[in-house]
Structure formats: structure tokens, C-alpha cells
Enzyme design. Structure first.
Site: not given
Length: 182
Positions: A60-61
Site C-alpha cells: 500500500c502507499g
């Protein structure tokens, strides 16, 4: 299935139904969790400490927040338990096995705080923990929905809901740490 889980939670916690509106309708300490290793996590072990629950993902970012979560835990571990809950419900960003998740977190971020097995944080098969965290009828405070990975929920030393924080809130934000310095 969701109705069945809700009915089960309501039945389990019905003895608490006479509490005032500001009191949780259910105790978070009665919820069963398993660690990434399959061991039971007994939330009552953390009475007297605040608990920060975070739904996490390896791809995930916001995955870099593992580093900040570990730093937060290192600073406040005498008064705080962080529990990461891997979740694959947002963009399939946590598709690994429990062993892969554990290895990733330890190797890349030195994670020493607790990690649960994969959980559903929303939807029909929502885990009872996240039902409690997101439903005012159970937590006695507010209803929320989990919007993305790395959303955070802070519980006080007595198991009461303090607040929640979206993914964009850094674990080291004053929004969170102001509750930990007390």
C-alpha cells in the site's frame, strides 16, 4: 452472515445493555483474536494500557507507516499496545500468507508490536473486533467505516473508544500522541 455476526455480538454483550449512552455496550476485552502465529491474543492482557488498532497491508502507499508505528510503539510501549490487523480488502494489497506478512514486517520495518491473522474490517464477514470499533451500538461512542489501509482506532486503558484516524494521519501525529502523554 453479517446479521448473524451482529446478533451473536449483541447476544454475547447483552448483559452490558443497561449502561449509559456514553458507555460501551460491549467490552472490547471479550473479543477473540489470533496472532499471525495462530496464538490467541487476550485483549484483557492490555487493560491499563491504551491500544491502537491499525488495519495494515504490505503493498500500500501507506505501508511506510509501519516504521512510524514501530517508533510510536518503542516510545510508548509501557503505556501502549499497537495491534496491526492485516487486511486484503482494499486493492488486494495484503495477499501474502501469514508467514510472508510476518517476514515482510520484521525484515523491512523491524516490527515487534502485535500482528493479528488477516481480518475482514468491513462487509458481510467483518471481524467482531471491527464491528466493535465501527459501530456505536457496540463501542458506545461513534459509528465509522474503514475507508482504506492504515486507518487507526485508539482505545483507552479501560477499553473505551477514544477516537479514530484516517490513513493520512501519521502514527506520530499530535492527534494521536496527545492521548499517549497523559
Amino acid at each position: 452472515m453479517k446479521k448473524l455476526i451482529m446478533l451473536s455480538l449483541i447476544t454475547i454483550f447483552s448483559a452490558c445493555s443497561t449502561k449509559s449512552k456514553s458507555e460501551p455496550k460491549a467490552s472490547i476485552y471479550d473479543i477473540q483474536l489470533n496472532s499471525l502465529d495462530g496464538n490467541l491474543i487476550n485483549l484483557t492482557d492490555f487493560k491499563g494500557k491504551k491500544i491502537l488498532f491499525v488495519n495494515v497491508a504490505s503493498k500500500c502507499g501507506f505501508t511506510g507507516q509501519y516504521e512510524e508505528l514501530q517508533k510510536l510503539y518503542d516510545i510508548y510501549k509501557d503505556n501502549l499496545m499497537i495491534i496491526g490487523a492485516p487486511c486484503n480488502q482494499f486493492g488486494s494489497q495484503e495477499s501474502g500468507t501469514e508467514e510472508e506478512i510476518k517476514t515482510f514486517c520484521q525484515r523491512n520495518y523491524g516490527v515487534t508490536f502485535l500482528m493479528t491473522e488477516k481480518l475482514n474490517v468491513k462487509g458481510e464477514n467483518q471481524h467482531p473486533l471491527y464491528a466493535w470499533l465501527t459501530q456505536k451500538e457496540l463501542n458506545g461512542s461513534t459509528s465509522t467505516s474503514v475507508k482504506w489501509n492504515f486507518q487507526k482506532y485508539l482505545i483507552d486503558e479501560e477499553g473505551k473508544f477514544i477516537d479514530y484516524y484516517y490513513s493520512t494521519t501519521s502514527p506520530l501525529s499530535k492527534k494521536i500522541t496527545k492521548h499517549l502523554s497523559k
